[in-house]
Structures are given as structure tokens and as C-alpha cells.
Design a protein around this motif. Structure first.
Motif, PDB file in Angstrom:
ATOM      1  N   ILE A 102      59.652  77.053 -38.302  1.00  0.00           N
ATOM      2  CA  ILE A 102      60.768  77.294 -39.205  1.00  0.00           C
ATOM      3  C   ILE A 102      61.718  78.334 -38.640  1.00  0.00           C
ATOM      4  CG2 ILE A 102      59.533  79.052 -40.534  1.00  0.00           C
ATOM      5  CD1 ILE A 102      62.076  76.429 -41.848  1.00  0.00           C
ATOM      6  N   LYS A 103      61.192  79.275 -37.869  1.00  0.00           N
ATOM      7  CA  LYS A 103      62.046  80.303 -37.258  1.00  0.00           C
ATOM      8  C   LYS A 103      63.045  79.669 -36.304  1.00  0.00           C
ATOM      9  CE  LYS A 103      59.883  83.351 -34.728  1.00  0.00           C
ATOM     10  NZ  LYS A 103      59.131  84.573 -34.321  1.00  0.00           N
ATOM     11  N   ARG A 104      62.566  78.735 -35.497  1.00  0.00           N
ATOM     12  CA  ARG A 104      63.455  78.055 -34.555  1.00  0.00           C
ATOM     13  C   ARG A 104      64.449  77.144 -35.273  1.00  0.00           C
ATOM     14  NH1 ARG A 104      63.749  76.268 -29.167  1.00  0.00           N
ATOM     15  NH2 ARG A 104      65.881  75.456 -29.042  1.00  0.00           N
ATOM     16  N   VAL A 105      63.991  76.503 -36.342  1.00  0.00           N
ATOM     17  CA  VAL A 105      64.885  75.650 -37.127  1.00  0.00           C
ATOM     18  C   VAL A 105      66.047  76.459 -37.682  1.00  0.00           C
ATOM     19  CG1 VAL A 105      65.070  74.299 -39.258  1.00  0.00           C
ATOM     20  CG2 VAL A 105      63.148  73.916 -37.713  1.00  0.00           C
ATOM     21  N   LEU A 106      65.737  77.613 -38.252  1.00  0.00           N
ATOM     22  CA  LEU A 106      66.787  78.470 -38.827  1.00  0.00           C
ATOM     23  C   LEU A 106      67.736  78.971 -37.742  1.00  0.00           C
ATOM     24  CD1 LEU A 106      64.758  80.555 -41.438  1.00  0.00           C
ATOM     25  CD2 LEU A 106      66.301  78.628 -41.861  1.00  0.00           C
ATOM     26  N   MET A 107      67.200  79.284 -36.566  1.00  0.00           N
ATOM     27  CA  MET A 107      68.051  79.705 -35.452  1.00  0.00           C
ATOM     28  C   MET A 107      69.025  78.596 -35.068  1.00  0.00           C
ATOM     29  SD  MET A 107      66.955  80.362 -31.489  1.00  0.00           S
ATOM     30  CE  MET A 107      68.102  79.767 -30.230  1.00  0.00           C
ATOM     31  N   ASN A 108      68.502  77.372 -34.948  1.00  0.00           N
ATOM     32  CA  ASN A 108      69.363  76.254 -34.555  1.00  0.00           C
ATOM     33  C   ASN A 108      70.451  75.994 -35.582  1.00  0.00           C
ATOM     34  OD1 ASN A 108      67.700  76.005 -32.346  1.00  0.00           O
ATOM     35  ND2 ASN A 108      66.654  74.163 -33.067  1.00  0.00           N
ATOM     36  N   LEU A 109      70.062  75.998 -36.871  1.00  0.00           N
ATOM     37  CA  LEU A 109      71.046  75.756 -37.928  1.00  0.00           C
ATOM     38  C   LEU A 109      72.120  76.841 -37.940  1.00  0.00           C
ATOM     39  CD1 LEU A 109      68.728  74.598 -40.857  1.00  0.00           C
ATOM     40  CD2 LEU A 109      70.401  73.193 -39.631  1.00  0.00           C
ATOM     41  N   HIS A 110      71.712  78.082 -37.742  1.00  0.00           N
ATOM     42  CA  HIS A 110      72.674  79.188 -37.729  1.00  0.00           C
ATOM     43  C   HIS A 110      73.683  79.014 -36.591  1.00  0.00           C
ATOM     44  CE1 HIS A 110      73.934  83.424 -38.485  1.00  0.00           C
ATOM     45  NE2 HIS A 110      74.325  83.310 -37.225  1.00  0.00           N
ATOM     46  N   ASN A 111      73.199  78.678 -35.408  1.00  0.00           N
ATOM     47  CA  ASN A 111      74.093  78.549 -34.260  1.00  0.00           C
ATOM     48  C   ASN A 111      74.958  77.296 -34.334  1.00  0.00           C
ATOM     49  OD1 ASN A 111      73.322  80.966 -32.861  1.00  0.00           O
ATOM     50  ND2 ASN A 111      71.384  79.970 -32.366  1.00  0.00           N
ATOM     51  N   ASN A 112      74.427  76.235 -34.948  1.00  0.00           N
ATOM     52  CA  ASN A 112      75.268  75.056 -35.191  1.00  0.00           C
ATOM     53  C   ASN A 112      76.469  75.439 -36.050  1.00  0.00           C
ATOM     54  OD1 ASN A 112      73.384  73.536 -33.819  1.00  0.00           O
ATOM     55  ND2 ASN A 112      72.526  72.551 -35.632  1.00  0.00           N
ATOM     56  N   GLU A 113      76.196  76.230 -37.088  1.00  0.00           N
ATOM     57  CA  GLU A 113      77.276  76.673 -37.973  1.00  0.00           C
ATOM     58  C   GLU A 113      78.238  77.612 -37.248  1.00  0.00           C
ATOM     59  OE1 GLU A 113      79.590  77.266 -41.465  1.00  0.00           O
ATOM     60  OE2 GLU A 113      78.261  75.684 -40.732  1.00  0.00           O
ATOM     61  N   ALA A 114      77.718  78.461 -36.368  1.00  0.00           N
ATOM     62  CA  ALA A 114      78.582  79.375 -35.606  1.00  0.00           C
ATOM     63  C   ALA A 114      79.560  78.589 -34.745  1.00  0.00           C
ATOM     64  CB  ALA A 114      77.727  80.291 -34.734  1.00  0.00           C
ATOM     65  N   GLY A 115      79.116  77.464 -34.200  1.00  0.00           N
ATOM     66  CA  GLY A 115      80.017  76.630 -33.408  1.00  0.00           C
ATOM     67  C   GLY A 115      81.140  76.058 -34.239  1.00  0.00           C
ATOM     68  N   ARG A 116      80.795  75.580 -35.428  1.00  0.00           N
ATOM     69  CA  ARG A 116      81.830  75.019 -36.307  1.00  0.00           C
ATOM     70  C   ARG A 116      82.786  76.097 -36.800  1.00  0.00           C
ATOM     71  NH1 ARG A 116      77.147  71.913 -37.811  1.00  0.00           N
ATOM     72  NH2 ARG A 116      76.576  73.422 -39.416  1.00  0.00           N
ATOM     73  N   LYS A 117      82.261  77.297 -37.066  1.00  0.00           N
ATOM     74  CA  LYS A 117      83.131  78.391 -37.514  1.00  0.00           C
ATOM     75  C   LYS A 117      84.142  78.755 -36.429  1.00  0.00           C
ATOM     76  CE  LYS A 117      82.986  80.463 -40.792  1.00  0.00           C
ATOM     77  NZ  LYS A 117      83.741  80.248 -42.070  1.00  0.00           N
ATOM     78  N   ALA A 118      83.731  78.658 -35.167  1.00  0.00           N
ATOM     79  CA  ALA A 118      84.654  78.969 -34.068  1.00  0.00           C
ATOM     80  C   ALA A 118      85.835  78.007 -34.072  1.00  0.00           C
ATOM     81  CB  ALA A 118      83.920  78.910 -32.731  1.00  0.00           C
ATOM     82  N   VAL A 119      85.576  76.739 -34.385  1.00  0.00           N
ATOM     83  CA  VAL A 119      86.661  75.756 -34.459  1.00  0.00           C
ATOM     84  C   VAL A 119      87.568  76.064 -35.649  1.00  0.00           C
ATOM     85  CG1 VAL A 119      87.244  73.306 -34.609  1.00  0.00           C
ATOM     86  CG2 VAL A 119      85.175  74.016 -33.392  1.00  0.00           C
ATOM     87  N   GLU A 120      86.949  76.347 -36.785  1.00  0.00           N
ATOM     88  CA  GLU A 120      87.735  76.644 -37.996  1.00  0.00           C
ATOM     89  C   GLU A 120      88.605  77.882 -37.807  1.00  0.00           C
ATOM     90  OE1 GLU A 120      84.884  77.086 -41.096  1.00  0.00           O
ATOM     91  OE2 GLU A 120      84.858  74.951 -41.594  1.00  0.00           O
ATOM     92  N   GLU A 121      88.008  78.930 -37.278  1.00  0.00           N
ATOM     93  CA  GLU A 121      88.712  80.205 -37.170  1.00  0.00           C
ATOM     94  C   GLU A 121      89.780  80.197 -36.082  1.00  0.00           C
ATOM     95  OE1 GLU A 121      84.756  82.710 -38.618  1.00  0.00           O
ATOM     96  OE2 GLU A 121      85.461  82.863 -36.554  1.00  0.00           O
ATOM     97  N   SER A 122      89.744  79.203 -35.204  1.00  0.00           N
ATOM     98  CA  SER A 122      90.749  79.128 -34.136  1.00  0.00           C
ATOM     99  C   SER A 122      91.959  78.296 -34.540  1.00  0.00           C
ATOM    100  CB  SER A 122      90.123  78.543 -32.867  1.00  0.00           C
ATOM    101  OG  SER A 122      89.798  77.180 -33.059  1.00  0.00           O
ATOM    102  N   MET A 123      91.959  77.791 -35.778  1.00  0.00           N
ATOM    103  CA  MET A 123      93.114  77.015 -36.242  1.00  0.00           C
ATOM    104  C   MET A 123      94.361  77.892 -36.194  1.00  0.00           C
ATOM    105  SD  MET A 123      92.282  73.856 -37.170  1.00  0.00           S
ATOM    106  CE  MET A 123      93.396  73.316 -38.461  1.00  0.00           C
ATOM    107  N   GLN A 124      95.464  77.305 -35.741  1.00  0.00           N
ATOM    108  CA  GLN A 124      96.704  78.066 -35.603  1.00  0.00           C
ATOM    109  C   GLN A 124      97.877  77.283 -36.182  1.00  0.00           C
ATOM    110  OE1 GLN A 124      96.727  78.639 -31.390  1.00  0.00           O
ATOM    111  NE2 GLN A 124      96.539  76.471 -30.928  1.00  0.00           N
TER     112      GLN A 124
END
Length: 365
Positions: free
Chosen positions: A195-217
Motif C-alpha cells: 500500500i505504501k508503494r501504491v500511495l507513492m505512485n498515485l501521488h506522483n501520477n497526480e503531481a504530473g497532472r498538476k504540472a500540466v494544469e499549473e503550466s496553463m498560460q
């Protein structure tokens, strides 16, 4: 690809061909669907029956594939972009995001919970979000288009118009598809050490999507006599994927080591060092320190740095001292052929000559 639609025989032939292709593209544990990146663009995923033949998809991903067949080409392209960008961002580091071969992609590397693996998850999720969003804006998908919620006039005096990128659809699909494997694992392994690894993967998946969202210009265009800008129309657009890769690389450099902690009835990731603030949804997190990647190691998936080209004059990680891990380097003379003396001819082409020069190349022992 007319033969794909020619009838039952055509579909059967396509399935056999894709099965043969994808059987050679077994992904590693963690992000098996990245094997789609190794598919030729000619092998378009055009019929739902193909989804079952795509080795690397979890059951949930297979269902998503069948229900969203027109989006799957964008997923394939997003996986391809992610691997290319990873290799660009890490081109000068000991671990340079090299895929081992078409069969295992990253080999055993993705079994680890290091910050490099965290980056692969983030850039992969971002790749799908970016590719699907771009396909929406280009009109390639019937299920989505431009973001029409961005409209009207603003207090700044410009009018929302044009085709704003539908980042909402792109990130939602990325979350549904990319997170599907981890969501399945989290529901069946709540009491497991994984479960620790699952939570890590889910967190980083979301971090990738946030990078796309936050780079909108905001991109604007002026209208008026002689460019007077009497009227200015603007729309929201994603940054280039190269820019997003740079953002995630910066967050990789500042990644936080975390561990599992029980909070009421939930399991959460918290910093190993309690002096650090809890990571935000945009931050990259990892579970274990990285190996030094100096030597080839099948267990960790490290290819080592022997044979890598290094920069003799650099004191950074791409320099021969650090990249070669103190083993030293060899110098060889190579001939480089480049285009030169290019001339523009009206209208409209450029003719160049080929020039060669010899340079010293330094290679790690």
C-alpha cells in the motif's frame, strides 16, 4: 489502414498482428501500459477487440480502452512523449532514463521506490494528460473539444475567445486511465505492505497532472487597424511538453522522502524528516534512496555508466569525474558530419553542404 475495417477477416488479421507486436512489449511492474509507446504509429488501436491484445493493460484499463477506443492513440502518443522527455531531462545524469530493450522497457528499475521511478510516474501521467488535451483542441476526438467554459470579457479588457485547451477533460482521462492499476491494487491490498508503494505512485501520477494544469498560460491576439490592438482576444493554452518536463525535473530535484503513517482510519505518506512540511499534490515523493547507478546491476535495473560520453571540462554531474564514478575515461577521435554553408533559394527551399570535422570524445571506462 483500410484493411482494419474491411470486415471480420480484416479485424482478425489486425488482432493477430497486434498480438504478435505487443507480446514483445511486456512492460515492467509499475507502469506496464508504457509498452504502448513502443507500438508503431501505423499500428493504430482502432477497434475495441484490440484492447484485449494490448499486453500491459490492467483489467480496468482494458475496459477503459474498449469504451474510449478513439482516445487510445493519444494515450500511445502520450507514453511516447513521456519516455522521450524523460530521456532528454536525464541525458547528462548517471541514470539517463534508457529503456533496456523493447521487451522490458526499464527492466527491473521500476520495482524500486526511488525518486527516479517517481519521476517516471509523474512524466507518464503528464504525457497522457497533455496528449489527450491536445487531441481535444485539434478536433481529433468526438468526445471532447475546446474548453467552452472560458468565455466573456474580463476586467483586464480582453475577450475570451479562440480555442482554450480542455485541460479538464485531459487530466480527468489521465487520472481514470493511468491510476486504474493502482486503484485496483489499493482496493485489494489495503492490509498489504504494498500500500505504501501504491500511495507513492498515485501521488506522483497526480503531481504530473498538476504540472500540466499549473503550466496553463494565457495567449492573446490583437485585432485592429495596423495592429492597434483595439480588440484583444485571448485563450488558455498548455505549455509545451518540454516546459512541463523541466518543471517536473525541478520538482524531482526537490523531491521529498516519505514513509507510511496511519492517520485515524487512513494511511498517509509523511516526510521521513519531521522538520519538512507535508508534500503538496504538486510535489514528487519517493520511498527509498537511489542507488549510485555507477555499475551495471540487473537487480536494480542500473545500466551503469561504462561507455557513456562525458564532458571533460564540466564539474557538474555530466563531467567525467562524476559521471565515470572515479573509474577514469578514455579519449578517442571521431569525425562529425554537419550541415554547413546553407543557402536559401527563392522560393522556398534551403540547400546545404556537408562539412566534416574531427573532435575528441571522452568515454567513461
Amino acid at each position: 489502414m483500410k484493411w482494419l475495417r474491411a470486415g471480420p477477416d480484416g479485424v482478425a488479421g489486425a488482432l493477430i498482428w497486434v498480438t504478435m507486436l505487443t507480446s514483445c512489449l511486456l512492460g515492467t511492474k509499475g507502469i506496464k501500459w508504457l509498452a504502448l509507446a513502443k507500438m508503431s504509429s501505423v499500428a493504430s488501436i482502432e477497434v475495441p477487440e484490440m484492447c484485449k491484445s494490448l499486453v500491459g493493460l490492467a483489467k480496468r484499463q482494458e475496459k477503459i480502452c474498449r469504451r474510449n477506443i478513439e482516445v487510445m492513440e493519444s494515450v500511445r502518443y502520450g507514453a511516447h512523449m513521456a519516455i522521450d522527455e524523460c530521456q532528454y531531462q536525464f541525458r547528462n545524469r548517471r541514470w539517463n532514463c534508457s529503456t533496456v530493450d523493447p521487451v522490458k522497457l526499464f527492466g527491473n528499475f521500476l520495482k524500486l521506490g526511488t525518486r527516479e521511478v517517481a519521476f517516471v510516474h509523474a512524466i507518464s501521467s503528464a504525457g497522457v494528460a497533455h496528449a489527450v488535451t491536445r487531441a481535444c483542441s485539434k478536433g481529433d476526438l468526438q468526445t471532447c473539444g475546446c474548453d467552452r467554459t472560458v468565455n466573456g470579457k474580463t476586467a483586464e479588457g480582453f475577450e475570451w475567445s479562440g480555442c482554450s485547451d480542455n485541460i479538464g477533460f485531459g487530466t480527468a482521462f489521465s487520472q481514470k486511465f493511468v491510476d486504474a492499476r493502482e486503484r485496483t491494487r489499493s482496493s485489494t491490498q489495503k492490509k498489504s505492505k504494498n500500500i505504501k508503494r501504491v500511495l507513492m505512485n498515485l501521488h506522483n501520477n497526480e503531481a504530473g497532472r498538476k504540472a500540466v494544469e499549473e503550466s496553463m498560460q494565457v495567449v492573446c491576439k490583437c485585432h485592429g487597424v495596423s495592429g492597434s490592438c483595439e480588440l484583444k482576444t485571448c485563450w488558455r493554452s498548455m505549455a509545451t511538453f518540454r516546459d512541463i518536463g523541466a518543471i517536473l525535473k525541478e520538482r524531482f530535484d526537490g523531491a521529498t522522502e516519505v514513509t507510511l503513517e496511519q492517520s485515524n482510519t487512513r494511511s498517509v505518506l509523511v516526510p521521513v524528516n519531521n522538520q519538512f512540511k507535508p508534500p503538496t499534490r504538486s510535489d514528487i515523493v519517493y520511498l527509498v534512496p537511489s542507488p549510485d547507478f555507477c555499475e551495471s546491476d540487473a537487480k536494480t535495473g542500473s545500466l551503469g555508466t561504462s561507455g557513456r560520453v562525458c564532458n571533460k571540462t564540466s564539474k557538474a554531474i555530466d563531467g567525467c569525474d562524476l559521471l565515470c564514478c572515479g573509474r577514469g575515461y578514455e579519449t578517442r577521435t571521431v569525425t562529425v558530419v554537419e550541415r554547413c554553408q546553407c543557402k536559401f533559394h527563392w522560393c522556398c527551399y534551403v540547400i546545404c553542404e556537408k562539412c566534416s570535422r574531427t573532435v575528441d570524445e571522452h568515454v567513461c571506462k
